[in-house]
Enzyme design. Structure first.
Site, PDB file in Angstrom:
ATOM      1  N   GLY A 227       0.754  -1.243   0.000  1.00 45.37           N
ATOM      2  CA  GLY A 227       0.000   0.000   0.000  1.00 45.37           C
ATOM      3  C   GLY A 227       0.780   1.286   0.000  1.00 45.37           C
ATOM      4  O   GLY A 227       0.195   2.349  -0.199  1.00 45.37           O
TER       5      GLY A 227
ATOM      6  N   TYR B 208       0.899  -1.828 -12.100  1.00 46.35           N
ATOM      7  CA  TYR B 208      -0.500  -1.839 -12.542  1.00 46.35           C
ATOM      8  C   TYR B 208      -0.653  -1.192 -13.925  1.00 46.35           C
ATOM      9  O   TYR B 208      -1.665  -0.568 -14.217  1.00 46.35           O
ATOM     10  CB  TYR B 208      -1.396  -1.150 -11.494  1.00 46.35           C
TER      11      TYR B 208
ATOM     12  N   CYS C  52     -12.511   3.316 -28.731  1.00 45.78           N
ATOM     13  CA  CYS C  52     -13.806   3.975 -28.972  1.00 45.78           C
ATOM     14  C   CYS C  52     -14.584   4.194 -27.676  1.00 45.78           C
ATOM     15  O   CYS C  52     -15.662   3.613 -27.470  1.00 45.78           O
ATOM     16  CB  CYS C  52     -14.619   3.148 -29.944  1.00 45.78           C
ATOM     17  N   GLU C  53     -13.994   4.947 -26.777  1.00 49.49           N
ATOM     18  CA  GLU C  53     -14.661   5.330 -25.529  1.00 49.49           C
ATOM     19  C   GLU C  53     -14.102   6.679 -25.113  1.00 49.49           C
ATOM     20  O   GLU C  53     -12.891   6.896 -25.195  1.00 49.49           O
ATOM     21  CB  GLU C  53     -14.356   4.338 -24.398  1.00 49.49           C
TER      22      GLU C  53
ATOM     23  N   GLY D 202       4.013  -3.647  -3.583  1.00 55.08           N
ATOM     24  CA  GLY D 202       4.003  -3.862  -5.033  1.00 55.08           C
ATOM     25  C   GLY D 202       4.472  -2.583  -5.703  1.00 55.08           C
ATOM     26  O   GLY D 202       5.598  -2.460  -6.179  1.00 55.08           O
ATOM     27  N   ARG D 203       3.592  -1.568  -5.665  1.00 54.45           N
ATOM     28  CA  ARG D 203       3.871  -0.291  -6.329  1.00 54.45           C
ATOM     29  C   ARG D 203       5.212   0.324  -5.902  1.00 54.45           C
ATOM     30  O   ARG D 203       5.929   0.870  -6.739  1.00 54.45           O
ATOM     31  CB  ARG D 203       2.744   0.681  -5.991  1.00 54.45           C
TER      32      ARG D 203
ATOM     33  N   TYR E  73      -9.229   5.145 -12.340  1.00 56.73           N
ATOM     34  CA  TYR E  73      -9.089   5.798 -11.023  1.00 56.73           C
ATOM     35  C   TYR E  73      -8.886   7.308 -11.144  1.00 56.73           C
ATOM     36  O   TYR E  73      -8.470   7.942 -10.175  1.00 56.73           O
ATOM     37  CB  TYR E  73      -7.872   5.245 -10.258  1.00 56.73           C
TER      38      TYR E  73
HETATM   39  N1  LLP Z   1      -1.227  -7.107  -0.686  1.00 58.11           N
HETATM   40  C1  LLP Z   1      -2.511  -7.264  -1.031  1.00 58.11           C
HETATM   41  C2  LLP Z   1      -3.325  -8.251  -0.323  1.00 58.11           C
HETATM   42  C3  LLP Z   1      -3.064  -6.485  -2.073  1.00 58.11           C
HETATM   43  O1  LLP Z   1      -4.345  -6.644  -2.408  1.00 58.11           O
HETATM   44  C4  LLP Z   1      -2.246  -5.532  -2.729  1.00 58.11           C
HETATM   45  C5  LLP Z   1      -2.794  -4.701  -3.808  1.00 58.11           C
HETATM   46  C6  LLP Z   1      -0.889  -5.414  -2.346  1.00 58.11           C
HETATM   47  C7  LLP Z   1      -0.419  -6.210  -1.300  1.00 58.11           C
HETATM   48  C8  LLP Z   1       0.052  -4.468  -2.990  1.00 58.11           C
HETATM   49  O2  LLP Z   1      -0.315  -3.139  -2.843  1.00 58.11           O
HETATM   50  P1  LLP Z   1       0.667  -1.972  -3.311  1.00 58.11           P
HETATM   51  O3  LLP Z   1       1.903  -2.019  -2.447  1.00 58.11           O
HETATM   52  O4  LLP Z   1       1.013  -2.204  -4.734  1.00 58.11           O
HETATM   53  O5  LLP Z   1      -0.121  -0.738  -3.104  1.00 58.11           O
HETATM   54  N2  LLP Z   1      -4.771  -1.327  -9.593  1.00 58.11           N
HETATM   55  C9  LLP Z   1      -4.637  -0.326  -8.563  1.00 58.11           C
HETATM   56  C10 LLP Z   1      -3.996  -0.907  -7.314  1.00 58.11           C
HETATM   57  C11 LLP Z   1      -4.718  -2.108  -6.784  1.00 58.11           C
HETATM   58  C12 LLP Z   1      -4.036  -2.732  -5.595  1.00 58.11           C
HETATM   59  C13 LLP Z   1      -4.627  -4.047  -5.266  1.00 58.11           C
HETATM   60  N3  LLP Z   1      -4.011  -4.716  -4.166  1.00 58.11           N
HETATM   61  C14 LLP Z   1      -3.879   0.871  -9.101  1.00 58.11           C
HETATM   62  O6  LLP Z   1      -3.477   0.858 -10.268  1.00 58.11           O
HETATM   63  O7  LLP Z   1      -3.722   1.885  -8.406  1.00 58.11           O
END
Ligand code: LLP
Length: 418
Positions: free
Chosen positions: A239, A370, A342-343, A275-276, A316
């Site tokens: 997150g 993502y 086409c949107e 992740g991010r 988003y």
């Molecule tokens: N752990 C769990 C259980 C998760 O569901 C997620 C992300 C992460 C870790 C990793 O989160 P991060 O560190 O990447 O924030 N598609 C969206 C983001 C969706 C995140 C879903 N879950 C975007 O492009 O902003």
């Protein structure tokens, strides 16, 4: 060295010019920096070095097997949410024993495969899932380690689509259910409860919600300790946000220091699922201007990447920086950078001030997370190529899809032809 820099008015990623990459691999293409990925990983890992920790990279952010392989060689663990992600990690050489399986809807076959592969832990989200895993583990004659993913009812103060920690969201186990469920686990022969987890959302730019979450988890940890239920770890999820525009998220070290201060007195390991923060700023999407449309009302630059390639702005309302690959003189104009789909939602950037000519290349910044992983074939568009730059070299890590790939799995039914 910053991820992107200009040399002689040309944009480079590490030592390779994006123009050269476009000539060789065409557009749209995702380009990642090996150095940036490695650097982000080390920054995260070093920041937690003083306490027992385990970093499980969230595969969904970017699941290309070359990137998973790079992280596996750096000793990463992985957070997965499907059997597809599990197989990717295994294919990339990741150690199944460092995998955490998250997600609210794990299917029977996915659980079976994950148990057989020998993953570290399932983060379970309901009593039904607990029972299902216990049954499968019994049948397979295995003991399975689990953690409870808790819904702490904490607002992550992020976009509602990616906020996961409140009672309105489908995720996690209610705090009040934790103790009864922990008692139940002691009666299940094939399950061992080793931790508690929470993941309250993504692109979080303030430390407050994280601190509330860890307080909540430590509180539950203590309650369970008093009941003589000893846990091995606390998993704070992912997150941590990055800067796309003018957000000021905590730096990785600041984030780590604040969490370490909370947890250091406890005899417990911390698990993180970023992740991010690992891949987000390590990649760009390279696209070319196909047409310029100047109207009385607005100027449009129609580019060859669409919302099928990068859906974050449409889904988003996300803002991502858009940089010219070659700087040239001319009049700056305000443009809406839009794709070919086409949107009307197919806009990558609104109101961007740029000097543009048809044929120019643009780089959509901070597209490593993502981006490709959320891409699709909508409008029957072939998905982009992916390229990993390492020093002076650009390596193709996913070929551009071809028209043959597009309908390779489809069949015309001869029998229903009139
Ligand atoms: N752990 C769990 C259980 C998760 O569901 C997620 C992300 C992460 C870790 C990793 O989160 P991060 O560190 O990447 O924030 N598609 C969206 C983001 C969706 C995140 C879903 N879950 C975007 O492009 O902003």
């Amino acid at each position: 060295m910053p991820l992107l820099h200009y040399e002689n008015n040309n944009l480079y990623i590490e030592n390779v010019s994006l123009k050269t990459i476009a000539t060789e691999y065409d557009t749209p293409s995702y380009i990642y920096s090996y150095a940036a990925l490695e650097n982000n990983w080390h920054t995260f890992n070093h920041a937690f070095a003083s306490i027992p920790h385990r970093i499980c990279y969230a595969v969904k952010a970017n699941s290309n097997i070359a990137i998973l392989h790079l992280l596996a060689t750096l000793n990463a663990g992985f957070d997965i949410v499907s059997v597809g992600e599990l197989e990717r990690v295994i294919k990339a050489g990741g150690n199944p024993n460092k995998i955490i399986f998250s997600g609210v809807g794990k299917k029977q076959t996915e659980i079976e495969r994950a148990i057989q592969a020998g993953i570290y832990c399932f983060n379970i989200e309901s009593e039904g899932e607990l029972d299902r895993i216990n049954d499968i583990a019994k049948q397979l004659n295995k003991t399975v380690q689990i953690a409870f993913r808790i819904n702490p009812n904490i607002n992550a103060q992020t976009h509602s689509h990616i906020s996961t920690g409140t009672k309105d969201n489908k995720f996690g186990i209610d705090i009040d259910e934790v103790v009864p469920l922990a008692h139940k686990v002691t009666t299940l022969s094939s399950i061992k409860l080793i931790g508690i987890a929470a993941h309250i959302g993504s692109q979080i730019t303030d430390m407050g919600p994280f601190l509330k979450t860890i307080d909540c988890l430590l509180n539950i940890y203590q309650q369970l300790s008093h009941l003589n239920i000893k846990l091995k770890h606390i998993d704070i999820g992912g997150g941590l946000g990055i800067t796309y525009h003018n957000e000021k998220p905590p730096a990785i070290t600041e984030y780590a220091d604040a969490l370490k201060e909370k947890i250091s007195g406890y005899p417990i390991e911390i698990i993180l699922e970023p992740g991010r923060a690992i891949v987000g700023n390590a990649g760009v999407l390279l696209t070319r201007v196909e047409y310029l449309k100047h109207t009385q009302h607005k100027n449009f630059a129609i580019v060859d990447a669409g919302m099928n390639d990068i859906i974050r702005p449409a889904l988003y309302d996300a803002w991502q920086n858009i940089l010219p690959v070659e700087l040239h003189r001319g009049d700056k104009k305000h443009y809406e950078i839009a794709g070919p789909i086409c949107e009307s939602a197919d806009v990558i950037g609104k109101n961007r001030e740029l000097v543009l000519q048809v044929g120019d290349l643009l780089a959509v910044d901070s597209a490593g997370a993502y981006g490709f992983s959320m891409s699709s074939n909508y409008n029957s568009r072939c998905r982009a190529a992916e390229i990993l730059v390492h020093g002076d070299e650009a390596h193709l890590i996913r070929k551009r899809e071809t028209i043959t790939d597009l309908f390779a799995l489809e069949r015309v039914l001869q029998s229903v032809t009139p």
